[in-house]
Design a protein around this motif. Structure first.
Motif, PDB file in Angstrom:
ATOM      1  N   ASN A   1      42.667  62.237 -26.185  1.00  0.00           N
ATOM      2  CA  ASN A   1      42.249  63.218 -27.180  1.00  0.00           C
ATOM      3  C   ASN A   1      42.382  64.655 -26.695  1.00  0.00           C
ATOM      4  N   ASN A   2      42.990  64.843 -25.520  1.00  0.00           N
ATOM      5  CA  ASN A   2      43.236  66.162 -24.956  1.00  0.00           C
ATOM      6  C   ASN A   2      41.963  67.021 -24.942  1.00  0.00           C
ATOM      7  N   ILE A   3      40.872  66.429 -24.470  1.00  0.00           N
ATOM      8  CA  ILE A   3      39.587  67.130 -24.436  1.00  0.00           C
ATOM      9  C   ILE A   3      39.578  68.094 -23.257  1.00  0.00           C
TER      10      ILE A   3
ATOM     11  N   THR B   1      18.912  54.384 -19.197  1.00  0.00           N
ATOM     12  CA  THR B   1      17.887  55.138 -19.919  1.00  0.00           C
ATOM     13  C   THR B   1      18.339  56.552 -20.257  1.00  0.00           C
ATOM     14  N   SER B   2      19.301  57.082 -19.491  1.00  0.00           N
ATOM     15  CA  SER B   2      19.816  58.419 -19.778  1.00  0.00           C
ATOM     16  C   SER B   2      21.154  58.618 -19.085  1.00  0.00           C
ATOM     17  N   LEU B   3      22.112  59.109 -19.842  1.00  0.00           N
ATOM     18  CA  LEU B   3      23.407  59.494 -19.309  1.00  0.00           C
ATOM     19  C   LEU B   3      23.686  60.892 -19.844  1.00  0.00           C
ATOM     20  N   VAL B   4      23.924  61.832 -18.948  1.00  0.00           N
ATOM     21  CA  VAL B   4      24.261  63.201 -19.345  1.00  0.00           C
ATOM     22  C   VAL B   4      25.415  63.688 -18.486  1.00  0.00           C
ATOM     23  N   GLY B   5      26.261  64.511 -19.064  1.00  0.00           N
ATOM     24  CA  GLY B   5      27.369  65.040 -18.286  1.00  0.00           C
ATOM     25  C   GLY B   5      28.320  65.821 -19.151  1.00  0.00           C
ATOM     26  N   ASN B   6      29.524  66.025 -18.610  1.00  0.00           N
ATOM     27  CA  ASN B   6      30.502  66.822 -19.329  1.00  0.00           C
ATOM     28  C   ASN B   6      31.918  66.411 -18.956  1.00  0.00           C
ATOM     29  N   ILE B   7      32.824  66.867 -19.797  1.00  0.00           N
ATOM     30  CA  ILE B   7      34.255  66.761 -19.519  1.00  0.00           C
ATOM     31  C   ILE B   7      34.765  68.193 -19.423  1.00  0.00           C
TER      32      ILE B   7
ATOM     33  N   SER C   1      36.119  75.918 -26.563  1.00  0.00           N
ATOM     34  CA  SER C   1      36.352  76.745 -25.374  1.00  0.00           C
ATOM     35  C   SER C   1      36.511  75.856 -24.146  1.00  0.00           C
ATOM     36  N   PRO C   2      37.686  75.881 -23.506  1.00  0.00           N
ATOM     37  CA  PRO C   2      37.877  75.052 -22.310  1.00  0.00           C
ATOM     38  C   PRO C   2      37.069  75.575 -21.126  1.00  0.00           C
ATOM     39  N   VAL C   3      36.705  74.650 -20.240  1.00  0.00           N
ATOM     40  CA  VAL C   3      36.059  75.010 -18.973  1.00  0.00           C
ATOM     41  C   VAL C   3      36.881  74.375 -17.865  1.00  0.00           C
ATOM     42  N   ASN C   4      37.341  75.213 -16.951  1.00  0.00           N
ATOM     43  CA  ASN C   4      38.141  74.745 -15.816  1.00  0.00           C
ATOM     44  C   ASN C   4      37.298  74.761 -14.552  1.00  0.00           C
ATOM     45  N   ARG C   5      37.674  73.902 -13.626  1.00  0.00           N
ATOM     46  CA  ARG C   5      36.996  73.830 -12.334  1.00  0.00           C
ATOM     47  C   ARG C   5      37.882  74.433 -11.253  1.00  0.00           C
ATOM     48  N   LYS C   6      37.223  75.030 -10.268  1.00  0.00           N
ATOM     49  CA  LYS C   6      37.922  75.630  -9.136  1.00  0.00           C
ATOM     50  C   LYS C   6      37.199  75.198  -7.861  1.00  0.00           C
ATOM     51  N   GLU C   7      37.981  74.913  -6.833  1.00  0.00           N
ATOM     52  CA  GLU C   7      37.387  74.442  -5.585  1.00  0.00           C
ATOM     53  C   GLU C   7      36.561  75.537  -4.912  1.00  0.00           C
TER      54      GLU C   7
END
Length: 125
Positions: free
Chosen positions: A13-15, A53-59, A104-110
């Motif tokens: 889905n190109n998330i 009981t709980s799952l939270v997070g992000n892509i 709005s995309p969010v990118n990760r950086k080392e």
């Protein structure tokens, strides 16, 4: 396999960014806690059936590819709870998850200081 399934959904889905929430039931679970001293995760495996009981997070994205970051809490038959960063787990009875998408995309950086890929919200990167 919950992590593999989330990566498949993100890729198909190109998330670029979304929040994930969920509940359900899991087995064959590996979770961990990150140590900034050793810059690595300390992992623990759990076998048997557990309530999710709980799952939270992000892509987000890392090096142009989807990156799924999930934390969970699970409980055993005695209602003892365990939680941490999810590495793997297999849904048993049910897995009710939802992804709230963002435009709005969010990118990760080392981050060499921390040893992890962190959110990079700078527009020029």
């Amino acid at each position: 396999k919950i992590m593999e399934s989330l990566y498949t959904v993100a890729q198909e889905n190109n998330i670029k960014f979304g929040w994930i929430n969920g509940i359900g039931a899991l087995n064959k679970i590996t979770i961990g806690s990150y140590s900034t001293k050793i810059k690595n995760y300390i992992k623990k495996e759990f076998k048997g059936e557990f309530e999710l009981t709980s799952l939270v997070g992000n892509i987000s994205t890392k090096n142009g590819n989807p990156f799924v970051h999930i934390h969970i809490n699970v409980s055993d038959e005695g209602c003892n709870a365990y939680g941490g960063h999810l590495f793997s787990g297999t849904i048993t009875a049910t897995g009710e998850l939802i992804i709230f998408l963002s435009d709005s995309p969010v990118n990760r950086k080392e981050s060499s200081d921390i040893g992890l890929y962190l959110w990079n919200l700078n527009e020029d990167s």
